[in-house]
Design an enzyme around this catalytic site. Structure first.
Site, PDB file in Angstrom:
ATOM      1  N   ASP A  30      -3.563  11.390  -1.920  1.00 41.05           N
ATOM      2  CA  ASP A  30      -3.639  11.126  -0.486  1.00 41.05           C
ATOM      3  C   ASP A  30      -4.908  11.768   0.073  1.00 41.05           C
ATOM      4  OD1 ASP A  30      -1.284  10.349   1.854  1.00 41.05           O
ATOM      5  OD2 ASP A  30      -3.092  11.402   2.506  1.00 41.05           O
ATOM      6  N   HIS A  46       1.130  -6.827  -3.028  1.00 40.52           N
ATOM      7  CA  HIS A  46       1.291  -6.451  -1.622  1.00 40.52           C
ATOM      8  C   HIS A  46       2.713  -6.710  -1.139  1.00 40.52           C
ATOM      9  CE1 HIS A  46      -0.048  -5.709   2.542  1.00 40.52           C
ATOM     10  NE2 HIS A  46       0.890  -6.587   2.836  1.00 40.52           N
ATOM     11  N   ASN A  87       7.899   5.878   4.169  1.00 42.68           N
ATOM     12  CA  ASN A  87       7.984   5.690   5.613  1.00 42.68           C
ATOM     13  C   ASN A  87       7.982   4.199   5.908  1.00 42.68           C
ATOM     14  OD1 ASN A  87       7.868   8.480   6.111  1.00 42.68           O
ATOM     15  ND2 ASN A  87       5.633   8.469   6.004  1.00 42.68           N
ATOM     16  N   HIS A  98       1.149  -1.492   3.596  1.00 40.68           N
ATOM     17  CA  HIS A  98       1.317  -1.866   2.174  1.00 40.68           C
ATOM     18  C   HIS A  98       2.258  -0.798   1.624  1.00 40.68           C
ATOM     19  CE1 HIS A  98      -0.660  -3.203  -1.863  1.00 40.68           C
ATOM     20  NE2 HIS A  98       0.293  -2.311  -2.172  1.00 40.68           N
ATOM     21  N   HIS A 100       4.195   2.084   0.115  1.00 41.33           N
ATOM     22  CA  HIS A 100       3.713   3.208  -0.701  1.00 41.33           C
ATOM     23  C   HIS A 100       4.767   4.301  -0.699  1.00 41.33           C
ATOM     24  CE1 HIS A 100       2.255   3.563   3.455  1.00 41.33           C
ATOM     25  NE2 HIS A 100       2.434   4.855   3.335  1.00 41.33           N
TER      26      HIS A 100
HETATM   27  P1  5GP Z   1       2.177   6.495   5.929  1.00 40.72           P
HETATM   28  O1  5GP Z   1       1.905   7.277   7.189  1.00 40.72           O
HETATM   29  O2  5GP Z   1       1.903   5.035   6.120  1.00 40.72           O
HETATM   30  O3  5GP Z   1       3.514   6.756   5.312  1.00 40.72           O
HETATM   31  O4  5GP Z   1       1.160   7.051   4.859  1.00 40.72           O
HETATM   32  C1  5GP Z   1      -0.149   6.617   4.753  1.00 40.72           C
HETATM   33  C2  5GP Z   1      -0.891   7.665   3.978  1.00 40.72           C
HETATM   34  O5  5GP Z   1      -2.074   7.097   3.493  1.00 40.72           O
HETATM   35  C3  5GP Z   1      -1.301   8.882   4.815  1.00 40.72           C
HETATM   36  O6  5GP Z   1      -0.726  10.054   4.244  1.00 40.72           O
HETATM   37  C4  5GP Z   1      -2.824   8.862   4.755  1.00 40.72           C
HETATM   38  O7  5GP Z   1      -3.376  10.162   4.659  1.00 40.72           O
HETATM   39  C5  5GP Z   1      -3.106   8.040   3.525  1.00 40.72           C
HETATM   40  N1  5GP Z   1      -4.325   7.255   3.581  1.00 40.72           N
HETATM   41  C6  5GP Z   1      -4.738   6.433   4.592  1.00 40.72           C
HETATM   42  N2  5GP Z   1      -5.899   5.844   4.283  1.00 40.72           N
HETATM   43  C7  5GP Z   1      -6.224   6.297   3.038  1.00 40.72           C
HETATM   44  C8  5GP Z   1      -7.343   6.032   2.168  1.00 40.72           C
HETATM   45  O8  5GP Z   1      -8.266   5.276   2.475  1.00 40.72           O
HETATM   46  N3  5GP Z   1      -7.351   6.669   0.973  1.00 40.72           N
HETATM   47  C9  5GP Z   1      -6.349   7.523   0.592  1.00 40.72           C
HETATM   48  N4  5GP Z   1      -6.460   8.106  -0.610  1.00 40.72           N
HETATM   49  N5  5GP Z   1      -5.297   7.790   1.387  1.00 40.72           N
HETATM   50  C10 5GP Z   1      -5.241   7.181   2.590  1.00 40.72           C
HETATM   51 ZN    ZN Z   2      -1.807  -4.627   0.507  1.00 36.89          ZN
END
Ligand code: 5GP
Ligand code: ZN
Length: 114
Positions: A30, A46, A87, A98, A100
């Site tokens: 992350d 996706h 989440n 997408h 994760h």
């Molecule tokens: P969400 O909030 O959708 O559950 O988690 C998204 C996660 O993706 C966040 O923890 C954020 O730091 C990470 N993230 C967003 N953009 C990027 C990126 O371009 N590269 C990486 N390695 N992590 C990302």
């Molecule tokens: Zn995607």
């Protein structure tokens, strides 16, 4: 999807610190870690969110959990424990559309989440 940041990471169009890859799954650090170990595990296919998963996707979801197990061992967090987080949607705090799975560990994570 063409405008999806994690599809672009999976396609190597955007760099990431990859810790595991196979034909179906990519795992990478992350960019804004919330714990000493904070890896994102994604299917290369996706899916927008957990709401997109059907019975036909059982194999990829099980595979993602097996990858999380392997990474937990390899990254040294299996013995003390860890958390796998997905989440979903606005109130769930999903910011990337997408699916994760966050693999978090290396400190006591506390409960409940904020
Ligand atoms: P969400 O909030 O959708 O559950 O988690 C998204 C996660 O993706 C966040 O923890 C954020 O730091 C990470 N993230 C967003 N953009 C990027 C990126 O371009 N590269 C990486 N390695 N992590 C990302
Ligand atoms: Zn995607």
């Amino acid at each position: 999807m063409s405008d999806c940041i994690f599809c672009k990471i999976a396609a190597k169009e955007i760099p990431a610190s990859v810790v595991y890859e196979d034909e179906k799954v990519l795992a990478f650090k992350d960019i804004n870690p919330a714990a000493p170990v904070h890896v994102l595990v994604i299917p290369k296919q996706h899916f927008s969110s957990a709401m997109d998963i059907g019975e036909k996707d059982a194999d990829i979801i099980a595979h993602i959990f097996k990858v999380c197990q392997k990474l937990a061992v390899d990254l040294g967090i299996a013995d003390r424990g860890f958390r796998i987080v997905n989440n979903c949607g606005q109130d769930g705090g999903q910011t990337v559309g997408h699916i994760h799975f966050h693999l978090l560990g290396g400190r006591n994570l506390g409960w409940p989440p904020g």
